[in-house]
Structures are given as C-alpha cells and as structure tokens.
Scaffold this active site. Sequence first.
Site, mmCIF file in Angstrom:
data_model
loop_
_atom_site.group_PDB
_atom_site.id
_atom_site.type_symbol
_atom_site.label_atom_id
_atom_site.label_comp_id
_atom_site.label_asym_id
_atom_site.label_seq_id
_atom_site.Cartn_x
_atom_site.Cartn_y
_atom_site.Cartn_z
ATOM 1 N N GLU A 71 16.959 -4.684 12.158
ATOM 2 C CA GLU A 71 15.193 -4.706 12.857
ATOM 3 C C GLU A 71 14.332 -6.252 12.284
ATOM 4 O O GLU A 71 13.208 -6.299 12.802
ATOM 5 C CB GLU A 71 14.084 -3.759 11.317
ATOM 6 C CG GLU A 71 15.275 -2.963 11.722
ATOM 7 C CD GLU A 71 15.587 -1.611 10.018
ATOM 8 O OE1 GLU A 71 15.174 -0.317 10.615
ATOM 9 O OE2 GLU A 71 15.188 -2.276 9.005
ATOM 10 N N ASN B 188 20.940 -14.095 -0.167
ATOM 11 C CA ASN B 188 22.007 -12.985 -0.473
ATOM 12 C C ASN B 188 23.388 -12.508 -0.151
ATOM 13 O O ASN B 188 24.120 -12.096 0.012
ATOM 14 C CB ASN B 188 21.895 -11.988 -1.908
ATOM 15 C CG ASN B 188 21.097 -10.482 -1.360
ATOM 16 O OD1 ASN B 188 20.318 -10.900 -0.013
ATOM 17 N ND2 ASN B 188 20.641 -9.776 -2.034
ATOM 18 N N ASP C 154 -23.594 -1.248 -16.536
ATOM 19 C CA ASP C 154 -24.068 -2.012 -17.940
ATOM 20 C C ASP C 154 -24.298 -3.086 -17.770
ATOM 21 O O ASP C 154 -22.945 -3.645 -18.002
ATOM 22 C CB ASP C 154 -23.876 -1.577 -19.167
ATOM 23 C CG ASP C 154 -24.465 -0.454 -19.580
ATOM 24 O OD1 ASP C 154 -23.643 0.671 -20.543
ATOM 25 O OD2 ASP C 154 -25.113 0.736 -19.027
ATOM 26 N N SER D 93 12.329 1.679 2.459
ATOM 27 C CA SER D 93 12.742 1.966 1.447
ATOM 28 C C SER D 93 12.552 -0.269 0.765
ATOM 29 O O SER D 93 13.811 -0.215 -0.885
ATOM 30 C CB SER D 93 14.787 1.437 1.921
ATOM 31 O OG SER D 93 14.878 0.399 3.272
ATOM 32 N N HIS E 224 -19.834 3.662 -19.827
ATOM 33 C CA HIS E 224 -20.485 4.603 -20.969
ATOM 34 C C HIS E 224 -19.773 4.771 -22.512
ATOM 35 O O HIS E 224 -21.162 4.348 -23.145
ATOM 36 C CB HIS E 224 -20.962 5.997 -20.277
ATOM 37 C CG HIS E 224 -22.410 6.164 -21.671
ATOM 38 N ND1 HIS E 224 -23.724 5.138 -20.852
ATOM 39 C CD2 HIS E 224 -23.282 7.457 -21.206
ATOM 40 C CE1 HIS E 224 -24.739 5.672 -21.621
ATOM 41 N NE2 HIS E 224 -24.057 7.307 -21.671
ATOM 42 N N ASP F 263 23.296 -10.087 2.492
ATOM 43 C CA ASP F 263 23.937 -8.915 1.813
ATOM 44 C C ASP F 263 23.648 -8.197 3.195
ATOM 45 O O ASP F 263 23.571 -6.630 2.919
ATOM 46 C CB ASP F 263 23.317 -8.112 1.026
ATOM 47 C CG ASP F 263 22.036 -7.660 0.892
ATOM 48 O OD1 ASP F 263 20.981 -8.382 2.009
ATOM 49 O OD2 ASP F 263 21.086 -7.516 0.110
ATOM 50 N N ASP G 198 12.816 3.981 6.633
ATOM 51 C CA ASP G 198 12.442 4.312 5.704
ATOM 52 C C ASP G 198 12.631 3.910 4.169
ATOM 53 O O ASP G 198 12.635 4.473 2.649
ATOM 54 C CB ASP G 198 13.923 4.602 5.605
ATOM 55 C CG ASP G 198 14.856 2.825 5.099
ATOM 56 O OD1 ASP G 198 14.136 2.042 4.793
ATOM 57 O OD2 ASP G 198 15.880 2.851 5.116
ATOM 58 N N GLU H 116 12.193 -12.143 0.079
ATOM 59 C CA GLU H 116 13.315 -12.985 0.493
ATOM 60 C C GLU H 116 12.504 -13.693 1.631
ATOM 61 O O GLU H 116 12.462 -15.529 1.448
ATOM 62 C CB GLU H 116 14.327 -12.511 0.490
ATOM 63 C CG GLU H 116 15.505 -12.129 -0.477
ATOM 64 C CD GLU H 116 16.397 -11.486 0.610
ATOM 65 O OE1 GLU H 116 17.416 -11.700 -0.012
ATOM 66 O OE2 GLU H 116 16.364 -10.935 1.369
ATOM 67 N N HIS I 201 -28.325 1.162 -18.533
ATOM 68 C CA HIS I 201 -28.936 0.172 -18.927
ATOM 69 C C HIS I 201 -29.383 -1.019 -18.327
ATOM 70 O O HIS I 201 -29.870 -1.950 -18.635
ATOM 71 C CB HIS I 201 -28.308 -1.142 -20.286
ATOM 72 C CG HIS I 201 -28.131 -0.653 -21.860
ATOM 73 N ND1 HIS I 201 -28.809 -1.087 -22.588
ATOM 74 C CD2 HIS I 201 -26.971 0.724 -21.974
ATOM 75 C CE1 HIS I 201 -27.879 -0.505 -23.699
ATOM 76 N NE2 HIS I 201 -27.341 0.395 -23.900
#
Length: 486
Positions: A409, A440, A24, A402, A222, A442, A400, A449, A57
Amino acid sequence: LVFAPSPSQNGLPSENNPYVFNGDFVDRGNNSMEILMILLVSFLVYPNDLHLNRGNHEDFMMNLRYGFTKEILHKYKLHGRKILQVLEEVYTWLPIGTIIDDEILVIHGGISESTDLSTLHHIQRNKMRSVLMPPMSINRDHSADLKRSRSGLSTCAPGKAESSTDLTKHEWEQIIDLLWSDPRGRKGCYPNTSRGGGCYFGPDVTSKILNKNQLKMLIRSHECKPEGYEICHDGKVITLFSASNYYEEGSNRGAYIRLSYGTTPQFFQYQVTSSSCLSPLHQRVSALECSAFKILKERMISRKTDLISAFQLRDYGRTGRISLAQWAFSMENILGLNLPWRSLSSHLVHIDEDRNVDYMSSFQDVHIEKPVKEMKSSLIETLYRYRSDLKIIFNVIDTDHSGLISLDEFRTMWKLFNAHYNVQIDDSQIDELAKIVDFNKDGNIDFNEFLKAFYVVHKHEKPQSHLAQDEQKLLPASLKTADPNL
C-alpha cells in the site's frame, strides 16, 4: 472547529483549524481593548477562518455600566469618544450566531420557544444598536422595568443613542433571547428574572427548537461555570466559559472545546495563575516574529532545489551573489507568498555593502535530516512540501481505517502521489524508504513512523521539553545524520 481563548494553544486559524469566539470580548478587565484589537486584527488576517459572534456585552449601554467605556476614555484621552462611536458601529455588524456543519448552533446566550432562525437569517442586524433599547412599539412601562432590572442596565447613553425603531418588536425579542437567555432544568420557557432580559429555557424547548431546525446541539457561553464548561439538557446544550479566575484567582477554570465532524467534542480546561501569566509585550512580539520566520524558513527549505536554480539563473558570473531585487523576484516567483521580500531580507539572508545577496545563506540556519545519506534531496523536499496532502492520500490508502498501511500500500500511495503532482520518484527509492521508516520492522507503516523519519532542524535550536528529547531518542543513529548538502 475550535472555540478557544488563545491560538497559541491550538495553532493559528486556517482552513483546517477555524475558530469561533462566542461574544463578551469586552467588559472583562483592564485589557479589554487589547483583546478586542487582537480579535479584530486576526479577523482581518484570517477572514474566512475566524468567526466573532456578538455577545450581550458588545453593546455600548452595557459598556457604560461595566467599565469598557471608562477604559477607552482613560487610554485614549484625545480620540476616545470617536473610538467608542466606531466600536458602537462595529458591534452592530457582528453575527448573532454561527451554524456549524448544519448540525450545531452557536449563540452567546440561549433560545426561547419562539426562536425563529429564518427570521434571524434575514434580519438586518446592523439596526440593533443596543439590545437594551426596545422599539418604541413596546410600552414604556415594560421598557422602564427592563432598565431598572438587576442586570444594572443603564438609562443613559451616548448622545447619538436612540431606540431600535428600525426593528420590529418580534425581531428585537428574537435577538434579546439569543444574547441574554440561560438554560435551566425545569421544562418550559419563563422570564429570566436574574438578568431582566431573555428567558430561562428548559430541555423541552431545546429539543423543540433543535428538531424544528434539524440541528443536534446548542453551544453557548454567557454563564461562568466552576469547571469552565457544563453539559445539560441530555447532552444537547453545552455552556462554555473561557475566562478562568472570573471572580478572583482560583474561583473557576476556563475551558475551550474542539470539534471535528463525526467525533465527540473534546474539552480542554486551564487555570491561569500569576506564575503562568504571559511575558511582557515586547517579548511576546519577538517570540511571534521568530516563530513566523521559522515557518518561512521551513517553506524555503522545502523548495530549496527550485530556489537555487532560480538564483543561479540570475547569477551570470557564478559569484554566489545576486542583487536584492533579483533575490526578491526569485523568492516570490518560486514560493508565491506575496510577501514584502525586500523588507524581510535582513532576517533571511546575508546582504553585503553593495546590497547584493549571498543567496545560499537563505538555507544556512535550517536543514532537513533524512533517513539515509544516499536518499536524494529531491525526494525529501517533495515529501516535506506536500506532507499535508500526503496525509490525505495516506488515509485514502488505509481502506480499513486501521492507521496502518502495508508495504504494498505504501508503494501504491507513492504512485498516486507521483501522478497527482507529476513528480518522478524511482521505485527503488520508495522501497528503500519503506524499509527505513518501518522502525519496528512489523511490515506496516503508520503515519507517525513515516513523518518521524524526517525533521526540519533549525541551527542553535534547543529542545523545548523532555518530550522533544524523548522523540529524538526514538530515532536510530543512522537517522540522526544530516546531509550537509541540504
């Protein structure tokens, strides 16, 4: 995969962002031709990433009744009839439906208890010039009743019109069911009296057809829905209607859906008002061009080192200038984009009276901010050049799931990245980068980040919203100092 009325809200089609438009496209106001041309041009540009399903249509007989034929003849007084003939042919080649990931069936109308996807897969759909013209094998009384139905089906047609004699009765019924049917809460399959074509199908029919074909969901259009979408049949049928203000302004919302494998569908609603209407065409074209050149500049800056080396290789006198032909050759050789670089040059570089290019002006209006001044340009360019690939590697390392990776890593990720692309980054640089982007402190890094440490900045560009300003405030002052050498 996205079903959407406007790529401006979701990005342009791509391998990672494909689109399905579910029929359409015309008979929807005075700009149907413009909408159709945008879709067809987009299909030419993104043939593998944009899909156009046929709606009820996309039929020349419907266009006679609902206004598209009149629109064409009014706008194209000289070639209008020829355009209509071409579009009549185009309609016949549009796919009847789409299957996504072997799980989701996307068709314009609906299904019936006799829907056979195997038949539809092998049917020569280009023989269906108009669903409203049954094969001759169907008795004339039924045909006449169909044409007199409440859907306003016209009994007249362009001179070359003829019934669908090349399709069998079964094939014709299959297509009309898919383009005209509607779901209802009552069980079974019974005539669609409001439309005069197709059927009403219940939740038992939905389960039967989906199970038979090992599918999980049916997405269709439709029908106008007040909220832009509706879910029925125990969540197995979704009706999606993208046109807001279908009857009048404020009458209904429009909606689109975003699908990702293994996740719940996301719905996005909107309401177009007079205050949110688009700018004039020339302003939209200008904005689109600016956006395209901005993306191109970002691609250039991501290969800045390689480009400069290529330019300097041809700058025998170290003048900072090379010929336009040499510049164009270098751009294509490094970026490999197959673009008309000579035509685009006036938007990308400074050219003197002798048609020589100031090649460093290629990077004048854009640069990349980086976390620390001492960070080598090659690292920043490598990061920006392969950021989409980096996201894939990031997810692989995040075993994992997360959304966080440790500093160890992070180092492993870069080693894989270096090996995959054969680029050498010192361990000391990776450690320094890890400390900087761990905002931050951590001991973990999320992908936001990491990417927020790097910005592609365009000269004279102003923040687009308060959100952009807020994001800038998130960066430490040390991260806002751009390296002038970039």
